[in-house]
Design a protein around this motif. Structure first.
Motif, PDB file in Angstrom:
ATOM      1  N   PHE A   1       0.714  -0.804   0.051  1.00  0.00           N
ATOM      2  CA  PHE A   1       0.477  -0.337   0.275  1.00  0.00           C
ATOM      3  C   PHE A   1       0.304   1.005   0.072  1.00  0.00           C
ATOM      4  O   PHE A   1       1.851   1.659   1.118  1.00  0.00           O
ATOM      5  N   SER A   2       0.793   1.900  -0.729  1.00  0.00           N
ATOM      6  CA  SER A   2       1.974   3.159  -0.726  1.00  0.00           C
ATOM      7  C   SER A   2       0.394   4.473  -1.299  1.00  0.00           C
ATOM      8  O   SER A   2       0.003   4.012  -1.466  1.00  0.00           O
ATOM      9  N   ARG A   3       1.750   5.603  -0.607  1.00  0.00           N
ATOM     10  CA  ARG A   3       0.409   6.812  -0.889  1.00  0.00           C
ATOM     11  C   ARG A   3       1.099   7.343  -2.495  1.00  0.00           C
ATOM     12  O   ARG A   3       0.128   8.104  -2.557  1.00  0.00           O
ATOM     13  N   ARG A   4       2.300   6.878  -3.019  1.00  0.00           N
ATOM     14  CA  ARG A   4       2.152   7.946  -4.395  1.00  0.00           C
ATOM     15  C   ARG A   4       3.181   6.926  -4.539  1.00  0.00           C
ATOM     16  O   ARG A   4       3.768   5.407  -4.752  1.00  0.00           O
ATOM     17  N   GLU A   5       3.432   6.583  -6.468  1.00  0.00           N
ATOM     18  CA  GLU A   5       3.963   5.888  -7.386  1.00  0.00           C
ATOM     19  C   GLU A   5       5.706   5.638  -6.817  1.00  0.00           C
ATOM     20  O   GLU A   5       6.273   6.675  -5.861  1.00  0.00           O
ATOM     21  N   ALA A   6       6.114   4.284  -6.058  1.00  0.00           N
ATOM     22  CA  ALA A   6       7.035   4.261  -5.522  1.00  0.00           C
ATOM     23  C   ALA A   6       7.646   3.004  -5.593  1.00  0.00           C
ATOM     24  O   ALA A   6       6.993   1.644  -6.097  1.00  0.00           O
ATOM     25  N   MET A   7       8.834   2.887  -5.823  1.00  0.00           N
ATOM     26  CA  MET A   7       9.938   1.322  -5.403  1.00  0.00           C
ATOM     27  C   MET A   7       8.517   0.302  -4.937  1.00  0.00           C
ATOM     28  O   MET A   7       8.061   1.263  -3.413  1.00  0.00           O
ATOM     29  N   ILE A   8       8.447  -0.827  -5.156  1.00  0.00           N
ATOM     30  CA  ILE A   8       8.154  -1.580  -3.191  1.00  0.00           C
ATOM     31  C   ILE A   8       9.325  -2.707  -3.674  1.00  0.00           C
ATOM     32  O   ILE A   8      10.181  -3.397  -3.641  1.00  0.00           O
ATOM     33  N   ASP A   9       8.837  -3.797  -2.260  1.00  0.00           N
ATOM     34  CA  ASP A   9       9.408  -4.729  -1.858  1.00  0.00           C
ATOM     35  C   ASP A   9       9.701  -5.520  -3.414  1.00  0.00           C
ATOM     36  O   ASP A   9      10.600  -6.401  -3.222  1.00  0.00           O
ATOM     37  N   GLU A  10       8.806  -5.733  -3.556  1.00  0.00           N
ATOM     38  CA  GLU A  10       8.356  -6.887  -5.168  1.00  0.00           C
ATOM     39  C   GLU A  10       8.977  -6.675  -6.500  1.00  0.00           C
ATOM     40  O   GLU A  10       7.970  -6.453  -7.105  1.00  0.00           O
ATOM     41  N   TYR A  11       9.758  -5.921  -6.056  1.00  0.00           N
ATOM     42  CA  TYR A  11      10.603  -5.635  -7.396  1.00  0.00           C
ATOM     43  C   TYR A  11       9.938  -6.488  -8.539  1.00  0.00           C
ATOM     44  O   TYR A  11      10.539  -5.800  -9.899  1.00  0.00           O
ATOM     45  N   ILE A  12      10.310  -7.660  -8.475  1.00  0.00           N
ATOM     46  CA  ILE A  12       9.524  -8.920  -9.736  1.00  0.00           C
ATOM     47  C   ILE A  12       8.165  -8.190 -10.077  1.00  0.00           C
ATOM     48  O   ILE A  12       8.194  -8.318 -11.785  1.00  0.00           O
ATOM     49  N   VAL A  13       8.041  -7.129  -9.487  1.00  0.00           N
ATOM     50  CA  VAL A  13       6.790  -6.407 -10.300  1.00  0.00           C
ATOM     51  C   VAL A  13       6.826  -5.512 -11.772  1.00  0.00           C
ATOM     52  O   VAL A  13       6.396  -5.843 -12.431  1.00  0.00           O
ATOM     53  N   ALA A  14       7.590  -4.819 -11.078  1.00  0.00           N
ATOM     54  CA  ALA A  14       8.120  -3.573 -12.017  1.00  0.00           C
ATOM     55  C   ALA A  14       9.322  -4.316 -12.573  1.00  0.00           C
ATOM     56  O   ALA A  14       9.518  -3.186 -13.824  1.00  0.00           O
ATOM     57  N   TYR A  15      10.019  -4.778 -12.680  1.00  0.00           N
ATOM     58  CA  TYR A  15      11.025  -4.964 -13.352  1.00  0.00           C
ATOM     59  C   TYR A  15      10.557  -6.230 -14.062  1.00  0.00           C
ATOM     60  O   TYR A  15      10.792  -7.782 -13.426  1.00  0.00           O
TER      61      TYR A  15
END
Ligand code: SF4
Length: 399
Positions: A249-263
């Motif tokens: 849960f994020s307040r704004r666009e940010a890197m997350i623990d599960e980097y496998i989602v973004a990369y």
């Protein structure tokens, strides 16, 4: 999770495309927690310094192989256990690659002005703190009360750290057998009161390595309670945060623990790391002295333990699972990447659609409220399989 034993141990050629992520694993903790399935050992300064030196050589090997990275995620273990070594290692990576973002995991007792100053200087813009709960009784059961202090003290440390990094994340856990709805409500009130940038609320995961220990320490797990607690967490946090993944849960666009989602691609460096580059999944050796020795010789070699190239079908399904964990999959993008092979997904799309897990918003499929919890279960099982693989490798390495 299986790796064939007869494949040559080498990485695929680097291909042009979106920048990859550099995952760095630091497998040392001052004391070990009973529920933890990660690859970690009790901290020893000499071994840890040798390890960081080897890590820097491994980073240079990736540069020599032509890889490039846009982000770094340092996980553990406890990455901040030797802060001077971490700073030097991040400097090596930033010298070699055009790094835009760096995320580092830490523990509440390491939120000291000196350590935070070093992390800032090293270019860290996301700090992820392993909190797990603010409940003192639960912290005692987790063997974290003595190590990290009472929930009140942890909350005060987080408050002092807020604003120093682009993103301050707290890792929490729900569904410990002794954890009640009232405890979760109190933790959520603390989080909302603090106004943290990001919260990652993991379901409790048990692996072959920890299931007996978890049962003895906390009692039997009630999977029915998991759904109820997730419902409370999602409802309460949705008022102030947006979903970055089914459990982040994020307040704004940010890197997350599960980097496998973004990369799409990530390299795994350090002992016991798992990477995924160009459709090939691989793991490094879990044997820490062997890892150091392979990288300390005159001609250092990549400390690979096993590689497994995924079939096109596996790749398409993997991407579908990960993108939806990040709340939505763009089917045009998937088709651009895999051509007609995206049709391997028809079975999944029909089944999850019939279960009410997906909503079609062309060209996307997005998770519904119901789908979010289904994805929590799927990802819990995915990470449990990874943890069981780690356990198998750790036993073989003599841990
Ligand atoms: S939970 Fe964190 S601090 Fe505890 S043993 Fe695992 S990695 Fe170390």
């Amino acid at each position: 999770m299986r790796f064939p034993g007869d494949l040559p141990l080498r990485l695929p050629e680097r291909t042009a495309g979106k920048p990859a992520l550099l995952y760095i694993h630091i497998p040392f903790c001052e004391r070990l927690c009973p529920y933890c399935s990660f690859h970690r050992v009790v901290f020893s300064e000499t071994l840890c310094r040798d390890y960081f030196r080897a890590l820097r050589r491994e980073i240079s090997l990736y540069r020599d192989l032509g890889y490039d990275f846009g982000g770094i995620y340092v996980g553990g273990g406890t990455p901040t256990v030797l802060i001077d070594e971490l700073e030097q290692t991040l400097a090596t990576a930033r010298d070699h690659f055009a790094i835009r973002e760096i995320s580092v995991e830490t523990n509440p007792d390491h939120l000291t002005p000196e350590r935070l100053e070093v992390l800032k200087r090293a270019g860290v813009n996301r700090l992820s703190v392993g909190v797990q709960s603010f409940d003192d009784g639960l912290l005692r059961q987790m063997d974290r009360l003595e190590k990290y202090g009472r929930g009140e003290i942890i909350a005060a440390r987080l408050k002092e750290t807020m604003g120093r990094f682009d993103t301050l994340n707290a890792d929490m856990i729900f569904n410990f057998p002794s954890q009640t709805e009232a405890m979760i409500e109190r933790d959520l009130a603390t989080i909302l009161g603090l106004g943290l940038d990001q919260v990652t609320y993991y379901p409790l995961m048990v692996s072959d390595m920890t299931k007996e220990r978890v049962r003895q320490t906390f009692g039997e797990i009630d999977w029915g309670k998991e759904a109820r607690l997730y419902g409370i967490v999602a409802r309460r946090l949705a008022s102030a945060y947006r979903f970055s993944s089914a459990w982040c849960f994020s307040r704004r666009e940010a890197m997350i623990d599960e980097y496998i989602v973004a990369y799409d691609d990530y390299a795994g460096l350090g002992s016991g790391s798992i990477g995924y580059l160009g459709g090939t999944c691989y793991a490094n050796t879990f044997d820490i002295p062997a890892y150091i020795s392979m990288l300390s010789q005159d001609r250092p070699v990549l400390p690979l333990l096993a590689v497994r190239p995924f079939s096109v079908r596996d790749r398409v399904r993997y991407e579908f699972l990960m993108r939806l964990f990040g709340m939505g999959v763009d089917m045009t993008e998937l088709e651009g990447k895999f051509g007609r092979s995206w049709r391997y997904l028809w079975g999944e799309i029909l089944a999850f659609g019939a279960a009410g897990a997906l909503r079609c918003e062309r060209p996307h499929f997005r998770l519904t409220d119901r789908g979010r919890y289904i994805w929590v279960i799927l990802m819990r099982e995915f990470f449990t399989a990874v943890n069981n693989f780690r356990h198998y490798c750790r036993v073989r390495a003599g841990y």
